[in-house]
Design a protein around this motif. Structure first.
Motif, PDB file in Angstrom:
ATOM      1  N   VAL A  65       0.833  -1.208   0.000  1.00 25.05           N
ATOM      2  CA  VAL A  65       0.000   0.000   0.000  1.00 25.05           C
ATOM      3  C   VAL A  65       0.868   1.258   0.000  1.00 25.05           C
ATOM      4  O   VAL A  65       0.601   2.207  -0.733  1.00 25.05           O
ATOM      5  N   PHE A  66       1.923   1.262   0.822  1.00 25.17           N
ATOM      6  CA  PHE A  66       2.739   2.461   0.973  1.00 25.17           C
ATOM      7  C   PHE A  66       4.022   2.432   0.149  1.00 25.17           C
ATOM      8  O   PHE A  66       4.820   3.363   0.221  1.00 25.17           O
ATOM      9  N   ASP A  67       4.198   1.379  -0.623  1.00 30.06           N
ATOM     10  CA  ASP A  67       5.370   1.246  -1.506  1.00 30.06           C
ATOM     11  C   ASP A  67       6.679   1.398  -0.726  1.00 30.06           C
ATOM     12  O   ASP A  67       7.571   2.152  -1.102  1.00 30.06           O
ATOM     13  N   ILE A  68       6.739   0.678   0.396  1.00 36.60           N
ATOM     14  CA  ILE A  68       7.940   0.645   1.228  1.00 36.60           C
ATOM     15  C   ILE A  68       8.492  -0.774   1.148  1.00 36.60           C
ATOM     16  O   ILE A  68       7.745  -1.738   1.317  1.00 36.60           O
ATOM     17  N   PRO A  69       9.789  -0.916   0.907  1.00 32.80           N
ATOM     18  CA  PRO A  69      10.351  -2.262   0.828  1.00 32.80           C
ATOM     19  C   PRO A  69      10.099  -3.077   2.099  1.00 32.80           C
ATOM     20  O   PRO A  69      10.204  -2.559   3.220  1.00 32.80           O
ATOM     21  N   TYR A  70       9.775  -4.337   1.904  1.00 33.34           N
ATOM     22  CA  TYR A  70       9.465  -5.252   3.008  1.00 33.34           C
ATOM     23  C   TYR A  70      10.613  -5.293   4.016  1.00 33.34           C
ATOM     24  O   TYR A  70      10.405  -5.232   5.221  1.00 33.34           O
ATOM     25  N   ARG A  71      11.820  -5.390   3.514  1.00 37.41           N
ATOM     26  CA  ARG A  71      12.982  -5.481   4.400  1.00 37.41           C
ATOM     27  C   ARG A  71      13.149  -4.217   5.245  1.00 37.41           C
ATOM     28  O   ARG A  71      13.522  -4.277   6.408  1.00 37.41           O
ATOM     29  N   THR A  72      12.844  -3.073   4.667  1.00 36.46           N
ATOM     30  CA  THR A  72      12.933  -1.811   5.407  1.00 36.46           C
ATOM     31  C   THR A  72      11.982  -1.825   6.597  1.00 36.46           C
ATOM     32  O   THR A  72      12.371  -1.480   7.722  1.00 36.46           O
TER      33      THR A  72
END
Length: 56
Positions: free
Chosen positions: A9-16
């Motif tokens: 949804v927020f286009d943030i990398p999973y690892r981050t």
């Protein structure tokens, strides 16, 4: 919403996000403010929809 959905949804990398949760990395303050703003706006929209468009 689970972590994967949140990242999509927020286009943030999973690892981050995982590193934020583990405390090995901190989310920038502007990201936290933007997420808080999004949540407030979603709550406002949802509350308006609770009365089926009727202003009581």
């Amino acid at each position: 919403m689970n972590r994967k959905e949140f990242c999509e949804v927020f286009d943030i990398p999973y690892r981050t996000v995982t590193e934020w949760e583990r405390g090995t990395r901190n989310a920038p303050n502007y990201v936290l403010r933007l997420l808080a703003y999004y949540i407030r706006m979603e709550n406002m929209v949802n509350k308006k929809g609770d009365n089926d468009g009727k202003d009581y």
